[in-house]
Write an enzyme that holds these catalytic residues in place. Structure first.
Site, PDB file in Angstrom:
ATOM      1  CB  SER A   1      13.017  -2.534  38.352  1.00 16.80           C
ATOM      2  OG  SER A   1      11.953  -3.354  37.941  1.00 16.80           O
ATOM      3  CD  GLU A   2      13.826  -7.630  35.383  1.00 12.88           C
ATOM      4  OE1 GLU A   2      14.220  -7.111  36.455  1.00 12.88           O
ATOM      5  OE2 GLU A   2      13.283  -8.758  35.332  1.00 12.88           O
ATOM      6  CG  ASN A   3      10.369  -2.227  34.692  1.00 12.52           C
ATOM      7  OD1 ASN A   3      11.112  -2.525  35.617  1.00 12.52           O
ATOM      8  ND2 ASN A   3       9.278  -1.503  34.866  1.00 12.52           N
TER       9      ASN A   3
END
Lengths: 206, 220
Positions: free
Chosen positions: A42-44
């Site tokens: 997840s890019e966060n």
């Protein structure tokens, strides 16, 4: 229909892959991947995203890129946004599953802006397209009004110069090969004539 | 030892009219909500805010926007706050949209003393219009400038009294890289521990990046 698309897209993912899922239909793909077989990124800043929290498991500071609460699997890792996107651009993420508004006959996608409307969000879509090894686009085959979303010429602004590798709709799965769309699999009960009638770009069948 | 201040004192010391602020967080997770509340209660205005989002309507930075303090916003995803579009259409807010990874890397470049970087992200798209491009090894890249700020307001989990920081799960996001890219960095934390109580192996932001500490009063 969304579930059908997600299930078919999940079949393209291979064991051991690190996979980033976008918002919308892509999120549903998580339901159809074998637990522990792929690693969800997840890019966060999370590698090893697990299922949504059960009772008593909620941590409001643990979310995915769609801002939904998540859990993490054993072996998960946290990192900052710069490192997360370095993983993405650097080719360390095997696949991204992304939604799209339009795809052209070369597999170039448009998924961030609509002409005449204020464009206020791009998120990580362009970064994912620039760097992940396999791009799987999932979308409904036509718009709500029945207009084809697979077109010979994009009328919406493109998201990248890099084409998708696969395109999965409720009618068919296409592969992008040598700059063109190739029909990979037709959904049972769909005829090739119906597919052609609802697709506004040429594709080959072998 | 690091100065420990109230959020109001910290904001009064480091912010000024017209300042460029980086504010950590992905949505409200990892957002320094106590500092943002103090900012909202202050008289500072004409701010440029660099943050992935501008909060939600009336919440966090969404409130800062409603109070008319933000002149310009730089970020990647403002769609979740309809107030942003309304403010742009009313001519009250200027928005610069940057791909999320380019934004993070531009902060990293600023913090690492680089003059810019070439990225393939956004090449050939509208977001690269007007930017220098270059073909390297057969691929088109876009020159992106570093992103600096006067002040970074960040959120961490725990600090030691020197200002070394560790984070909490996905609340880390932009906070560590923002800490490197601003002249003055204020970290809002849950807890401050003695020097030596944090294992050097787990420190994410070494203390040289941090200038002030504030204890969090507002939590998600």
């Amino acid at each position: 229909m969304k579930e059908l698309i997600a299930r078919r897209a999940a079949r393209l993912l291979q064991p051991g892959w690190v996979v980033n899922l976008g918002i919308g239909i892509p999120t549903l793909v998580a339901k159809y991947v074998d637990e522990g077989v792929v690693f969800l990124h997840s890019e966060n800043g999370v590698l090893g995203v697990g299922p949504p929290p059960g009772p008593g498991e909620l941590d409001v500071n643990l979310i995915d890129a769609g801002k939904r609460p998540i859990t993490v699997r054993p072996g998960a890792a946290y990192f900052d946004s710069a490192q997360s996107f370095a993983m993405i651009r650097g080719g360390h993420v095997n696949a991204a599953v992304l939604g799209a508004l339009q795809v052209d006959g070369q597999g170039i996608i448009a998924n961030w802006a609509i002409p005449g409307e204020l464009v206020l969000g791009v998120g990580g879509a362009m970064d994912l397209l620039s760097g992940v090894r396999t791009v799987i686009v999932v979308m409904s085959h036509t718009t709500r009004e029945g207009e084809p979303k697979i077109v010979s010429q994009l009328t919406l602004p493109k998201s990248s110069l890099r084409p998708a590798d696969y395109l999965v709709t409720e009618l068919a799965t296409f592969r992008v090969r040598d700059g063109g769309l190739v029909l990979d699999e037709l959904v049972e009960g769909v005829s090739i004539d119906e597919l052609k009638a609802r697709t506004a770009a040429p594709f080959s069948t072998a | 030892m690091m100065k420990v201040l109230s959020a109001e004192e910290a904001v009064a010391e480091v912010v000024f009219d017209g300042a460029t602020l980086m504010v950590g967080g992905f949505g409200l997770v990892g957002k320094p909500l106590t500092l943002v509340r103090a900012l909202n209660a202050s008289a500072f205005k004409d701010l440029t805010v660099i943050s992935n989002n501008l909060g939600e309507p009336g919440k966090g930075l969404g409130e800062t926007l409603r109070l008319g303090k933000v002149r310009r916003a730089i970020g990647s995803y403002f769609t979740t706050n309809p107030d942003v579009g309304a403010a742009v259409l009313a001519g009250k807010l200027e928005v610069t949209l940057i791909p999320q990874g380019t934004m993070a890397e531009a902060m990293r470049a600023a913090g690492a003393g680089l003059g810019g970087f070439y990225t393939p992200t956004a090449a050939g798209t509208r977001l690269a219009e007007g930017k220098e491009t270059r073909v390297l090894r057969g691929r088109e890249y876009v020159l992106e400038e570093p992103l600096h700020a006067d002040v970074a307001l960040i959120r961490a989990h725990r600090a030691d009294k020197l200002g070394n920081l560790v984070y909490w799960k996905s609340a880390r996001n932009f906070n560590p890289v923002m800490a490197t890219a601003a002249k003055t960095v204020v970290a809002e934390v849950d807890e401050i521990v003695e020097v030596g109580a944090l294992d050097p192996e787990i420190i994410v932001t070494p203390h040289l990046y941090v200038d002030r500490l504030v204890i969090a009063k507002e939590r998600l």
